[in-house]
Design a protein around this motif. Sequence first.
Motif, PDB file in Angstrom:
ATOM      1  N   CYS A   1      16.522  50.836  40.089  1.00 13.30           N
ATOM      2  CA  CYS A   1      15.964  51.338  41.344  1.00 13.30           C
ATOM      3  C   CYS A   1      16.349  52.668  41.781  1.00 13.30           C
ATOM      4  CB  CYS A   1      16.373  50.736  42.711  1.00 13.30           C
ATOM      5  SG  CYS A   1      15.445  49.007  42.956  1.00 13.30           S
ATOM      6  N   GLN A   2      17.740  53.092  41.122  1.00 13.04           N
ATOM      7  CA  GLN A   2      18.464  54.331  41.200  1.00 13.04           C
ATOM      8  C   GLN A   2      18.321  55.183  40.151  1.00 13.04           C
ATOM      9  OE1 GLN A   2      19.737  55.624  44.230  1.00 13.04           O
ATOM     10  NE2 GLN A   2      18.905  53.634  45.055  1.00 13.04           N
ATOM     11  N   LEU A   3      18.417  54.772  38.820  1.00 11.87           N
ATOM     12  CA  LEU A   3      18.457  55.654  37.751  1.00 11.87           C
ATOM     13  C   LEU A   3      17.408  56.455  37.496  1.00 11.87           C
ATOM     14  CD1 LEU A   3      21.032  56.582  36.039  1.00 11.87           C
ATOM     15  CD2 LEU A   3      19.923  54.951  34.163  1.00 11.87           C
ATOM     16  N   PRO A   4      16.225  55.988  37.436  1.00 10.98           N
ATOM     17  CA  PRO A   4      15.095  56.645  37.044  1.00 10.98           C
ATOM     18  C   PRO A   4      14.964  58.034  38.163  1.00 10.98           C
ATOM     19  CG  PRO A   4      14.623  54.434  37.012  1.00 10.98           C
ATOM     20  CD  PRO A   4      15.561  54.472  37.577  1.00 10.98           C
ATOM     21  N   GLY A   5      15.238  57.999  39.361  1.00 10.45           N
ATOM     22  CA  GLY A   5      14.779  58.959  40.132  1.00 10.45           C
ATOM     23  C   GLY A   5      15.945  60.014  40.482  1.00 10.45           C
ATOM     24  N   THR A   6      17.034  59.664  39.605  1.00 13.38           N
ATOM     25  CA  THR A   6      18.303  60.798  39.974  1.00 13.38           C
ATOM     26  C   THR A   6      17.928  61.887  39.113  1.00 13.38           C
ATOM     27  OG1 THR A   6      20.519  60.999  39.533  1.00 13.38           O
ATOM     28  CG2 THR A   6      19.376  59.970  37.638  1.00 13.38           C
ATOM     29  N   SER A   7      18.469  63.264  39.754  1.00 11.45           N
ATOM     30  CA  SER A   7      18.659  64.378  39.324  1.00 11.45           C
ATOM     31  C   SER A   7      19.552  64.788  38.294  1.00 11.45           C
ATOM     32  CB  SER A   7      18.489  65.453  40.356  1.00 11.45           C
ATOM     33  OG  SER A   7      19.835  65.401  40.927  1.00 11.45           O
ATOM     34  N   LEU A   8      20.456  63.530  38.083  1.00  8.55           N
ATOM     35  CA  LEU A   8      21.884  63.865  37.361  1.00  8.55           C
ATOM     36  C   LEU A   8      21.338  63.738  36.016  1.00  8.55           C
ATOM     37  CD1 LEU A   8      24.355  61.594  39.004  1.00  8.55           C
ATOM     38  CD2 LEU A   8      24.221  64.282  39.378  1.00  8.55           C
ATOM     39  N   LEU A   9      20.201  63.390  35.478  1.00 13.80           N
ATOM     40  CA  LEU A   9      19.910  63.329  33.989  1.00 13.80           C
ATOM     41  C   LEU A   9      18.258  63.486  33.735  1.00 13.80           C
ATOM     42  CD1 LEU A   9      21.019  59.479  33.161  1.00 13.80           C
ATOM     43  CD2 LEU A   9      22.080  61.640  32.453  1.00 13.80           C
ATOM     44  N   PRO A  10      18.083  64.231  32.751  1.00 19.66           N
ATOM     45  CA  PRO A  10      16.894  64.620  32.375  1.00 19.66           C
ATOM     46  C   PRO A  10      16.175  63.290  31.962  1.00 19.66           C
ATOM     47  CG  PRO A  10      18.439  65.713  30.838  1.00 19.66           C
ATOM     48  CD  PRO A  10      19.293  64.875  31.764  1.00 19.66           C
ATOM     49  N   GLU A  11      14.756  63.265  31.918  1.00 20.46           N
ATOM     50  CA  GLU A  11      14.232  62.302  31.742  1.00 20.46           C
ATOM     51  C   GLU A  11      14.414  61.233  30.303  1.00 20.46           C
ATOM     52  OE1 GLU A  11      11.877  58.907  32.627  1.00 20.46           O
ATOM     53  OE2 GLU A  11      12.103  60.745  33.913  1.00 20.46           O
ATOM     54  N   SER A  12      14.468  62.484  29.298  1.00 23.78           N
ATOM     55  CA  SER A  12      14.939  61.713  27.967  1.00 23.78           C
ATOM     56  C   SER A  12      16.297  61.036  28.001  1.00 23.78           C
ATOM     57  CB  SER A  12      15.028  62.927  27.019  1.00 23.78           C
ATOM     58  OG  SER A  12      15.986  63.913  27.117  1.00 23.78           O
TER      59      SER A  12
ATOM     60  N   LEU B   1      17.633  56.502  27.818  1.00 22.37           N
ATOM     61  CA  LEU B   1      18.527  55.912  27.173  1.00 22.37           C
ATOM     62  C   LEU B   1      19.470  55.447  28.012  1.00 22.37           C
ATOM     63  CD1 LEU B   1      19.803  55.482  24.282  1.00 22.37           C
ATOM     64  CD2 LEU B   1      20.737  57.831  24.576  1.00 22.37           C
ATOM     65  N   ALA B   2      19.924  56.030  28.967  1.00 22.06           N
ATOM     66  CA  ALA B   2      21.069  55.475  29.608  1.00 22.06           C
ATOM     67  C   ALA B   2      20.787  54.228  30.559  1.00 22.06           C
ATOM     68  CB  ALA B   2      21.391  56.685  31.012  1.00 22.06           C
ATOM     69  N   LEU B   3      19.407  54.021  30.922  1.00 21.39           N
ATOM     70  CA  LEU B   3      19.116  52.609  31.754  1.00 21.39           C
ATOM     71  C   LEU B   3      19.318  51.419  30.831  1.00 21.39           C
ATOM     72  CD1 LEU B   3      17.940  51.573  34.204  1.00 21.39           C
ATOM     73  CD2 LEU B   3      15.809  51.970  33.493  1.00 21.39           C
ATOM     74  N   PRO B   4      18.657  51.336  29.448  1.00 19.55           N
ATOM     75  CA  PRO B   4      18.968  50.200  28.792  1.00 19.55           C
ATOM     76  C   PRO B   4      20.482  50.074  28.311  1.00 19.55           C
ATOM     77  CG  PRO B   4      17.477  51.758  27.735  1.00 19.55           C
ATOM     78  CD  PRO B   4      17.853  52.259  28.979  1.00 19.55           C
ATOM     79  N   LEU B   5      21.003  51.053  28.413  1.00 21.57           N
ATOM     80  CA  LEU B   5      22.763  50.968  28.007  1.00 21.57           C
ATOM     81  C   LEU B   5      23.418  50.180  29.435  1.00 21.57           C
ATOM     82  CD1 LEU B   5      23.460  54.094  26.152  1.00 21.57           C
ATOM     83  CD2 LEU B   5      23.642  52.044  25.177  1.00 21.57           C
ATOM     84  N   LEU B   6      23.065  50.857  30.385  1.00 21.78           N
ATOM     85  CA  LEU B   6      23.828  50.380  31.815  1.00 21.78           C
ATOM     86  C   LEU B   6      23.327  48.889  31.852  1.00 21.78           C
ATOM     87  CD1 LEU B   6      23.333  53.239  34.049  1.00 21.78           C
ATOM     88  CD2 LEU B   6      25.728  52.184  33.242  1.00 21.78           C
ATOM     89  N   LEU B   7      22.159  48.535  31.572  1.00 20.65           N
ATOM     90  CA  LEU B   7      21.752  47.179  31.583  1.00 20.65           C
ATOM     91  C   LEU B   7      22.596  46.134  30.719  1.00 20.65           C
ATOM     92  CD1 LEU B   7      17.862  47.416  32.481  1.00 20.65           C
ATOM     93  CD2 LEU B   7      19.529  47.010  34.025  1.00 20.65           C
ATOM     94  N   ALA B   8      22.528  46.655  29.641  1.00 19.93           N
ATOM     95  CA  ALA B   8      23.302  45.790  28.417  1.00 19.93           C
ATOM     96  C   ALA B   8      24.730  45.845  29.008  1.00 19.93           C
ATOM     97  CB  ALA B   8      23.219  46.627  27.233  1.00 19.93           C
ATOM     98  N   LEU B   9      25.360  46.759  29.634  1.00 23.30           N
ATOM     99  CA  LEU B   9      26.942  46.704  29.701  1.00 23.30           C
ATOM    100  C   LEU B   9      26.905  45.542  31.008  1.00 23.30           C
ATOM    101  CD1 LEU B   9      27.931  50.369  29.791  1.00 23.30           C
ATOM    102  CD2 LEU B   9      28.776  48.684  28.417  1.00 23.30           C
TER     103      LEU B   9
END
Length: 92
Positions: free
Chosen positions: A52-63, A67-75
């Motif tokens: 819910c939170q990561l795709p809409g954040t302004s901290l990261l560019p879309e690219s 990559l960060a979302l699957p890494l966080l889910l795996a962690l």
Amino acid sequence: MMAVLAGGLIIIWLALSAGRTMLHYLHVELHRPAAIAAPLLLAVLESALFLCQLPGTSLLPESEATLALPLLLALAWGINGLVAVKAVRAGR
């Protein structure tokens, strides 16, 4: 991206620690199936939070967010899964 991953790790560890501390404070001991299911349910909750939170954040560019979302889910699933495995082995 490293700040987001570090923040995700902090959320995972804080959730595990807070849950364990709260149960200890309330003098609640989980039976074996609940001790196995609790970290997995926590992984579901953390996954929903990240989704819910990561795709809409302004901290990261879309690219980097893709990559960060699957890494966080795996962690989340890896760490909480290891805690569940530890509960399985402790019950033997």
